[in-house]
Design a protein around this motif. Sequence first.
Motif, PDB file in Angstrom:
ATOM      1  N   LEU A  94       0.852  -1.181   0.000  1.00 21.54           N
ATOM      2  CA  LEU A  94       0.000   0.000   0.000  1.00 21.54           C
ATOM      3  C   LEU A  94       0.893   1.237   0.000  1.00 21.54           C
ATOM      4  CD1 LEU A  94      -2.835   1.265   0.205  1.00 21.54           C
ATOM      5  CD2 LEU A  94      -2.579   1.201   2.676  1.00 21.54           C
ATOM      6  N   GLY A  95       1.041   1.854  -1.149  1.00 22.73           N
ATOM      7  CA  GLY A  95       1.928   3.000  -1.292  1.00 22.73           C
ATOM      8  C   GLY A  95       3.364   2.609  -1.567  1.00 22.73           C
ATOM      9  N   GLY A  96       3.691   1.311  -1.471  1.00 20.64           N
ATOM     10  CA  GLY A  96       5.072   0.876  -1.664  1.00 20.64           C
ATOM     11  C   GLY A  96       6.001   1.449  -0.617  1.00 20.64           C
ATOM     12  N   ARG A  97       5.473   1.640   0.591  1.00 17.87           N
ATOM     13  CA  ARG A  97       6.229   2.316   1.654  1.00 17.87           C
ATOM     14  C   ARG A  97       7.212   1.383   2.354  1.00 17.87           C
ATOM     15  NH1 ARG A  97       1.074   4.819   4.605  1.00 17.87           N
ATOM     16  NH2 ARG A  97       0.078   3.205   3.360  1.00 17.87           N
ATOM     17  N   ILE A  98       8.410   1.882   2.597  1.00 23.73           N
ATOM     18  CA  ILE A  98       9.362   1.188   3.467  1.00 23.73           C
ATOM     19  C   ILE A  98       9.039   1.670   4.882  1.00 23.73           C
ATOM     20  CG2 ILE A  98      11.798   0.745   3.975  1.00 23.73           C
ATOM     21  CD1 ILE A  98      12.412   1.611   1.077  1.00 23.73           C
ATOM     22  N   ASP A  99       8.249   0.884   5.593  1.00 22.23           N
ATOM     23  CA  ASP A  99       7.677   1.378   6.843  1.00 22.23           C
ATOM     24  C   ASP A  99       7.804   0.402   8.006  1.00 22.23           C
ATOM     25  OD1 ASP A  99       5.905  -0.567   6.079  1.00 22.23           O
ATOM     26  OD2 ASP A  99       4.113   0.701   6.158  1.00 22.23           O
ATOM     27  N   ASP A 100       8.600  -0.621   7.820  1.00 25.62           N
ATOM     28  CA  ASP A 100       8.808  -1.601   8.895  1.00 25.62           C
ATOM     29  C   ASP A 100      10.270  -2.018   8.822  1.00 25.62           C
ATOM     30  OD1 ASP A 100       8.682  -3.614  10.800  1.00 25.62           O
ATOM     31  OD2 ASP A 100       7.872  -5.086   9.380  1.00 25.62           O
ATOM     32  N   LEU A 101      11.082  -1.486   9.726  1.00 31.61           N
ATOM     33  CA  LEU A 101      12.522  -1.742   9.647  1.00 31.61           C
ATOM     34  C   LEU A 101      13.122  -1.794  11.043  1.00 31.61           C
ATOM     35  CD1 LEU A 101      14.640  -2.071   7.332  1.00 31.61           C
ATOM     36  CD2 LEU A 101      15.310   0.296   7.802  1.00 31.61           C
ATOM     37  N   SER A 102      13.785  -2.887  11.343  1.00 30.40           N
ATOM     38  CA  SER A 102      14.464  -3.072  12.628  1.00 30.40           C
ATOM     39  C   SER A 102      15.945  -3.320  12.390  1.00 30.40           C
ATOM     40  CB  SER A 102      13.853  -4.251  13.399  1.00 30.40           C
ATOM     41  OG  SER A 102      12.499  -4.002  13.716  1.00 30.40           O
ATOM     42  N   LEU A 103      16.762  -2.887  13.344  1.00 29.72           N
ATOM     43  CA  LEU A 103      18.216  -3.009  13.237  1.00 29.72           C
ATOM     44  C   LEU A 103      18.658  -4.215  14.053  1.00 29.72           C
ATOM     45  CD1 LEU A 103      19.095   0.785  13.691  1.00 29.72           C
ATOM     46  CD2 LEU A 103      18.311  -0.440  11.648  1.00 29.72           C
ATOM     47  N   LYS A 104      19.057  -5.270  13.361  1.00 27.88           N
ATOM     48  CA  LYS A 104      19.280  -6.563  14.000  1.00 27.88           C
ATOM     49  C   LYS A 104      20.454  -6.569  14.978  1.00 27.88           C
ATOM     50  CE  LYS A 104      19.018 -10.101  11.133  1.00 27.88           C
ATOM     51  NZ  LYS A 104      19.184 -10.927   9.905  1.00 27.88           N
ATOM     52  N   ASN A 105      21.409  -5.686  14.802  1.00 28.34           N
ATOM     53  CA  ASN A 105      22.622  -5.708  15.621  1.00 28.34           C
ATOM     54  C   ASN A 105      22.537  -4.828  16.861  1.00 28.34           C
ATOM     55  OD1 ASN A 105      23.858  -7.419  13.712  1.00 28.34           O
ATOM     56  ND2 ASN A 105      24.474  -5.662  12.469  1.00 28.34           N
ATOM     57  N   TYR A 106      21.376  -4.224  17.107  1.00 29.09           N
ATOM     58  CA  TYR A 106      21.258  -3.303  18.241  1.00 29.09           C
ATOM     59  C   TYR A 106      19.985  -3.587  19.022  1.00 29.09           C
ATOM     60  CZ  TYR A 106      24.925  -0.871  15.750  1.00 29.09           C
ATOM     61  OH  TYR A 106      26.101  -0.572  15.114  1.00 29.09           O
ATOM     62  N   ARG A 107      20.136  -3.613  20.352  1.00 26.66           N
ATOM     63  CA  ARG A 107      18.984  -3.826  21.233  1.00 26.66           C
ATOM     64  C   ARG A 107      18.686  -2.558  22.010  1.00 26.66           C
ATOM     65  NH1 ARG A 107      17.186  -8.901  21.423  1.00 26.66           N
ATOM     66  NH2 ARG A 107      18.507 -10.533  20.499  1.00 26.66           N
ATOM     67  N   GLU A 108      17.462  -2.458  22.508  1.00 28.05           N
ATOM     68  CA  GLU A 108      17.043  -1.264  23.230  1.00 28.05           C
ATOM     69  C   GLU A 108      17.820  -1.080  24.531  1.00 28.05           C
ATOM     70  OE1 GLU A 108      15.155   1.008  22.176  1.00 28.05           O
ATOM     71  OE2 GLU A 108      13.987   0.136  20.545  1.00 28.05           O
ATOM     72  N   THR A 109      18.116  -2.185  25.221  1.00 30.34           N
ATOM     73  CA  THR A 109      18.842  -2.133  26.486  1.00 30.34           C
ATOM     74  C   THR A 109      19.930  -3.196  26.482  1.00 30.34           C
ATOM     75  OG1 THR A 109      17.444  -3.732  27.671  1.00 30.34           O
ATOM     76  CG2 THR A 109      16.685  -1.426  27.613  1.00 30.34           C
ATOM     77  N   LEU A 110      20.664  -3.272  27.598  1.00 25.45           N
ATOM     78  CA  LEU A 110      21.721  -4.278  27.739  1.00 25.45           C
ATOM     79  C   LEU A 110      21.170  -5.683  27.966  1.00 25.45           C
ATOM     80  CD1 LEU A 110      24.287  -2.335  29.951  1.00 25.45           C
ATOM     81  CD2 LEU A 110      24.680  -3.188  27.644  1.00 25.45           C
ATOM     82  N   ASP A 111      19.913  -5.785  28.321  1.00 19.12           N
ATOM     83  CA  ASP A 111      19.295  -7.084  28.568  1.00 19.12           C
ATOM     84  C   ASP A 111      19.344  -7.916  27.295  1.00 19.12           C
ATOM     85  OD1 ASP A 111      17.762  -9.260  29.212  1.00 19.12           O
ATOM     86  OD2 ASP A 111      16.172  -8.110  30.183  1.00 19.12           O
ATOM     87  N   ALA A 112      19.826  -9.141  27.413  1.00 15.89           N
ATOM     88  CA  ALA A 112      19.952 -10.018  26.240  1.00 15.89           C
ATOM     89  C   ALA A 112      18.608 -10.307  25.599  1.00 15.89           C
ATOM     90  CB  ALA A 112      20.635 -11.324  26.636  1.00 15.89           C
ATOM     91  N   ASP A 113      17.515 -10.196  26.378  1.00 14.29           N
ATOM     92  CA  ASP A 113      16.178 -10.459  25.855  1.00 14.29           C
ATOM     93  C   ASP A 113      15.470  -9.182  25.408  1.00 14.29           C
ATOM     94  OD1 ASP A 113      16.462 -13.190  26.394  1.00 14.29           O
ATOM     95  OD2 ASP A 113      15.792 -12.921  28.468  1.00 14.29           O
ATOM     96  N   SER A 114      16.177  -8.071  25.435  1.00 13.57           N
ATOM     97  CA  SER A 114      15.575  -6.801  25.046  1.00 13.57           C
ATOM     98  C   SER A 114      15.216  -6.801  23.563  1.00 13.57           C
ATOM     99  CB  SER A 114      16.552  -5.652  25.339  1.00 13.57           C
ATOM    100  OG  SER A 114      16.078  -4.431  24.832  1.00 13.57           O
TER     101      SER A 114
END
Length: 606
Positions: A94-114
């Motif tokens: 819908l619109g050809g939007r690039i609108d879902d992107l996560s950075l696999k090498n970075y977590r929100e916190t130091l927690d391994a499950d973050s």
Amino acid sequence: MDDNNKNLILATVLSISVLVGWFYFFPPPEAALTDDPNAVATATGVSPTAPVPSATATTGATASSAPAVEAKEATDAPRVAIETPSVMGSISLLGGRIDDLSLKNYRETLDADSDIVHLFKPTGAPSSYYALYGWAPGAGLGLDAVPGANTVWTAAEGAKLTETTPVTLTWDNGAGLVFSREISIDENYMFSVKQSVQNTGAGTVSLAPYGILARHGEPADLKNFFILHEGLIAMSDGELTEASYDDLVDYDFNANEGAKAEVTQVTESGWIGFTDHYWMATLIPAQTSPFKSVSKYDERRNIYQTEAVLPTQTLADGQSVSVDSQLFAGAKEWATIRDYQNEGGVQGFLDSIDWGWFFFLTKPMFAVLHWLNTIIGNMGWAIIGLTVLIKIIVFPLAYKSYASMARMKELQPEMEKLKEKHGDDRQKMQQSMMELYKKEKVNPAAGCLPILLQIPIFFSLYKVIFVTLELRHAPWVGWLKDLSAPDPTSIFNLFGALPYGVPELGFFEIFSLGILPILLGVSMWLQQKLNPAPTDPTQKMIFAWMPWVFMFMLGTFASGLVIYWIANNTITFIQQYSIMRIHGYKPDVFGNIKSGFKRKSKAEEK
């Protein structure tokens, strides 16, 4: 110690106090979501079409302005998956939007499950943020003749965007124009977007390709810290522009854009987007192509937007045209961005990292720090290595300073005689001292230079540690898992020995001393003991309190900065002690420590 040195010490304390004062009295506000999902479920109004310079291949016709287009929610639209070593997500058809992107090498916190860092989010989700491409209609074309925010594109069944397999989206307007969009991505964070259109019989048409970055409300993790730029960032013909979100809100209303907007005509070599603390998204037209660079704020929808509108293309029957551009969406890794600048030809891209006013120091300082880290493999030890290199560079000045201090100690008996001779006549005392310095070839100001040099170095390293991604979640030893954060230990839980955490103390967090701040205070105190305590009561009091004041002040700073300060104090102690010994003055460190604890007699107190 003479008045010059006294004033210098006071100036140094005041300089550091200003920095800390800003930190405590203007702290970052609590993060809050600024989006109302129901209010922003309709996407940005797309109006990217004021005239731009025509490219060589065009006839000079320009596309007409497109009215705002209400975009539908994209959370349930068909999608094409994205999967590379660095990112994962999807493209909405819908619109050809690039609108879902996560950075696999970075977590929100130091927690391994973050959760991993989520950069782009589709319309309808909190803090929606996405890239949208399309064509603005020119004379004779309506909005329904060109692809926009609500266009439903098609892709090959099972299509998946990887670093080796591009994806092609297509749309036929049913009136003689066939559009395609080829999207590819490298192993890092650079998308390449080729927008094409074929005229199969619609008569002569004109239309302009564009790219948009739309952000619904301010980022949820906006820090609003004076030392860090967050918001709009753009390069236009070699000139860098930065504007905060508040600046965009304060823009004047631009009737042509239908919003509060700033428009810049770029001849070549430019890009525009939004930068966060550690992440960034930027639209990058071909570096040899002119384009219109637009930044705007849609007050009604609370949407911040940047646009890159490329030259209008004119096509006769049977003609086709393709336009290339790029999209950076990812982490502000120094080496990666440098490669895009040096090898990819994106002019000034390294300036997307906020190097600050002392960029002439922060840029080379981080380059050396990064080089040391690649050799040593640990940022903590790299900071210590950088400290050693800095001390080596300033050693000639330090040598003169400490040699001069040693000579000053030798002249102490002569100075005492002058005090007895002139009594309270300060003018004659100063004249006699200057004559003595001249006679003995001693420069009393020589001790100022190393201290003066430390001030810009300290601020520059503080900037480097705060803004660069490479220090984020970088461990050193033991309990230090994040050099960009303060020492996590505290006296309130006996430095982790007791089985409970440290309570939130707000301003009074300065009293929650960890191991590193205490070591800092001790290192400053020992360095001070190389010299006897001043005889002047005011100076003596200042010197007595200074190490402990700095201990509390720097206790909440990034642990990487405190490591630098401790290493600097330790090396300075060794240098000063050795140089003084070489010049015949033996510092009585232990004697000075003992005298500091000795109680005054009643006669001395009087």
